[in-house]
Enzyme design. Sequence first.
Site, PDB file in Angstrom:
ATOM      1  N   ALA A   1     -11.458  61.930  16.676  1.00  5.65           N
ATOM      2  CA  ALA A   1     -11.399  62.732  17.905  1.00  5.65           C
ATOM      3  C   ALA A   1     -11.856  61.986  19.154  1.00  5.65           C
ATOM      4  O   ALA A   1     -11.942  62.584  20.220  1.00  5.65           O
ATOM      5  CB  ALA A   1     -12.243  63.994  17.735  1.00  5.65           C
ATOM      6  N   SER A   2     -12.116  60.696  19.041  1.00  7.90           N
ATOM      7  CA  SER A   2     -12.672  59.988  20.202  1.00  7.90           C
ATOM      8  C   SER A   2     -11.623  59.563  21.217  1.00  7.90           C
ATOM      9  O   SER A   2     -11.930  59.392  22.398  1.00  7.90           O
ATOM     10  CB  SER A   2     -13.467  58.756  19.736  1.00  7.90           C
ATOM     11  OG  SER A   2     -12.622  57.856  19.036  1.00  7.90           O
TER      12      SER A   2
ATOM     13  N   GLY B   1      -6.991  59.327  22.158  1.00 13.60           N
ATOM     14  CA  GLY B   1      -5.607  59.624  21.820  1.00 13.60           C
ATOM     15  C   GLY B   1      -5.331  61.048  21.384  1.00 13.60           C
ATOM     16  O   GLY B   1      -5.811  62.010  21.993  1.00 13.60           O
ATOM     17  N   ILE B   2      -4.555  61.184  20.324  1.00 15.71           N
ATOM     18  CA  ILE B   2      -4.139  62.494  19.841  1.00 15.71           C
ATOM     19  C   ILE B   2      -5.345  63.340  19.447  1.00 15.71           C
ATOM     20  O   ILE B   2      -5.421  64.522  19.774  1.00 15.71           O
ATOM     21  CB  ILE B   2      -3.175  62.336  18.641  1.00 15.71           C
ATOM     22  CG1 ILE B   2      -1.878  61.660  19.075  1.00 15.71           C
ATOM     23  CG2 ILE B   2      -2.871  63.697  18.009  1.00 15.71           C
ATOM     24  CD1 ILE B   2      -0.975  61.241  17.922  1.00 15.71           C
TER      25      ILE B   2
ATOM     26  N   ARG C   1     -16.191  57.174  14.293  1.00 14.29           N
ATOM     27  CA  ARG C   1     -17.259  56.208  13.999  1.00 14.29           C
ATOM     28  C   ARG C   1     -18.205  56.040  15.172  1.00 14.29           C
ATOM     29  O   ARG C   1     -19.394  55.786  14.999  1.00 14.29           O
ATOM     30  CB  ARG C   1     -16.653  54.856  13.608  1.00 14.29           C
ATOM     31  CG  ARG C   1     -16.250  54.777  12.158  1.00 14.29           C
ATOM     32  CD  ARG C   1     -15.749  53.408  11.776  1.00 14.29           C
ATOM     33  NE  ARG C   1     -14.492  53.067  12.431  1.00 14.29           N
ATOM     34  CZ  ARG C   1     -13.793  51.972  12.182  1.00 14.29           C
ATOM     35  NH1 ARG C   1     -14.243  51.101  11.295  1.00 14.29           N
ATOM     36  NH2 ARG C   1     -12.657  51.737  12.805  1.00 14.29           N
TER      37      ARG C   1
ATOM     38  N   ASP D   1     -18.178  57.674   9.543  1.00  8.45           N
ATOM     39  CA  ASP D   1     -17.305  56.573   9.148  1.00  8.45           C
ATOM     40  C   ASP D   1     -16.414  57.085   8.025  1.00  8.45           C
ATOM     41  O   ASP D   1     -16.857  57.247   6.886  1.00  8.45           O
ATOM     42  CB  ASP D   1     -18.141  55.383   8.675  1.00  8.45           C
ATOM     43  CG  ASP D   1     -17.284  54.197   8.237  1.00  8.45           C
ATOM     44  OD1 ASP D   1     -16.040  54.314   8.251  1.00  8.45           O
ATOM     45  OD2 ASP D   1     -17.870  53.162   7.859  1.00  8.45           O
TER      46      ASP D   1
ATOM     47  N   TYR E   1       1.519  49.938   6.499  1.00 11.28           N
ATOM     48  CA  TYR E   1       1.158  51.165   7.221  1.00 11.28           C
ATOM     49  C   TYR E   1       2.146  52.280   6.883  1.00 11.28           C
ATOM     50  O   TYR E   1       1.748  53.424   6.616  1.00 11.28           O
ATOM     51  CB  TYR E   1       1.159  50.898   8.730  1.00 11.28           C
ATOM     52  CG  TYR E   1       1.061  52.141   9.576  1.00 11.28           C
ATOM     53  CD1 TYR E   1      -0.146  52.801   9.762  1.00 11.28           C
ATOM     54  CD2 TYR E   1       2.200  52.656  10.212  1.00 11.28           C
ATOM     55  CE1 TYR E   1      -0.229  53.945  10.540  1.00 11.28           C
ATOM     56  CE2 TYR E   1       2.123  53.796  10.993  1.00 11.28           C
ATOM     57  CZ  TYR E   1       0.905  54.435  11.152  1.00 11.28           C
ATOM     58  OH  TYR E   1       0.832  55.576  11.923  1.00 11.28           O
TER      59      TYR E   1
ATOM     60  N   VAL F   1       3.848  57.326  20.198  1.00 10.89           N
ATOM     61  CA  VAL F   1       2.971  58.063  21.096  1.00 10.89           C
ATOM     62  C   VAL F   1       2.145  57.038  21.871  1.00 10.89           C
ATOM     63  O   VAL F   1       1.598  56.097  21.284  1.00 10.89           O
ATOM     64  CB  VAL F   1       2.028  59.012  20.322  1.00 10.89           C
ATOM     65  CG1 VAL F   1       1.202  59.854  21.304  1.00 10.89           C
ATOM     66  CG2 VAL F   1       2.811  59.905  19.374  1.00 10.89           C
ATOM     67  N   GLU F   2       2.046  57.224  23.164  1.00  9.77           N
ATOM     68  CA  GLU F   2       1.320  56.263  24.001  1.00  9.77           C
ATOM     69  C   GLU F   2      -0.185  56.482  23.856  1.00  9.77           C
ATOM     70  O   GLU F   2      -0.773  57.342  24.512  1.00  9.77           O
ATOM     71  CB  GLU F   2       1.742  56.397  25.466  1.00  9.77           C
ATOM     72  CG  GLU F   2       1.223  55.267  26.337  1.00  9.77           C
ATOM     73  CD  GLU F   2       1.817  55.287  27.733  1.00  9.77           C
ATOM     74  OE1 GLU F   2       1.512  54.349  28.504  1.00  9.77           O
ATOM     75  OE2 GLU F   2       2.576  56.220  28.061  1.00  9.77           O
TER      76      GLU F   2
END
Length: 260
Positions: free
Chosen positions: A19-20, A22-23, A43, A70, A166, A201-202
């Site tokens: 949640a830090s 971007g999305i 983290r 983490d 990925y 997504v940017e």
Amino acid sequence: MARPGMERWRDRLALVTGASVGIGAAVARALVQQGLKVVGCARTVGNIEELAAECKSAGYPGTLIPYRCDLSNEEDILSMFSAIRSQHSGVDICINNAGLGRPDSLLSGSTSGWKEMLNVNVLALSICTREAYKSMKERNVDDGHIININSMSGHRVVPQSVTHFYSATKYAVTALTEGLRQELREAQTHIRATCISPGVVETQFAFRLHDKDPEKAAATYEHMKCLQPEDVTEAVIYVLSTPPHVQIGDIQMRPTEQVT
């Protein structure tokens, strides 16, 4: 102002991983705007603490609670769920957003890079899902929702070697979400499982994937009008606002200019 269908979630608790930025940050903000209590984990929580202060000063009806975790460490995840249980009762919505890519191809990639992607993209998601379900069941929550932020890379393989492993982890998320839906039905619950699969997504994702080549990372976002984190957030709100009898399995979304 509450969106239609979101009223029933007011004052209930959502966990948002990663949640830090971007999305994840956009989703956390939107849920607080809708009156939810949101535990946002990452983290490092400096950005989440700033976002929490912004939400409070803006007068949003919900609350954002930063939590340092983490996700590559199972003990950290279990400790987080224990803290949520003791301080906030439990999880009603689990949004598995955290994910990462490393530039490790199949023929020459490092085992450590592969493990890092597996640990966060697959294992952490599965552990959070399991613990969220336990939290719902022990409190007789039968209308909870588990949302996996997947990727279009979980539905097709693009000819770029640095994304192949990925992509394998994201194909796993596609299978895990459908498997989860089936197990929830077998358990005769009304808890729902949804996968949201955006294309480009940017965010900071490309800069972390190509951390040694910032020009290549920037170019990822320069050749088209990309999706924004808020576009994915709209999909999350839509999924949550549907009536409890509606099961949305997967939302696939791309920029209109994206070819694959």
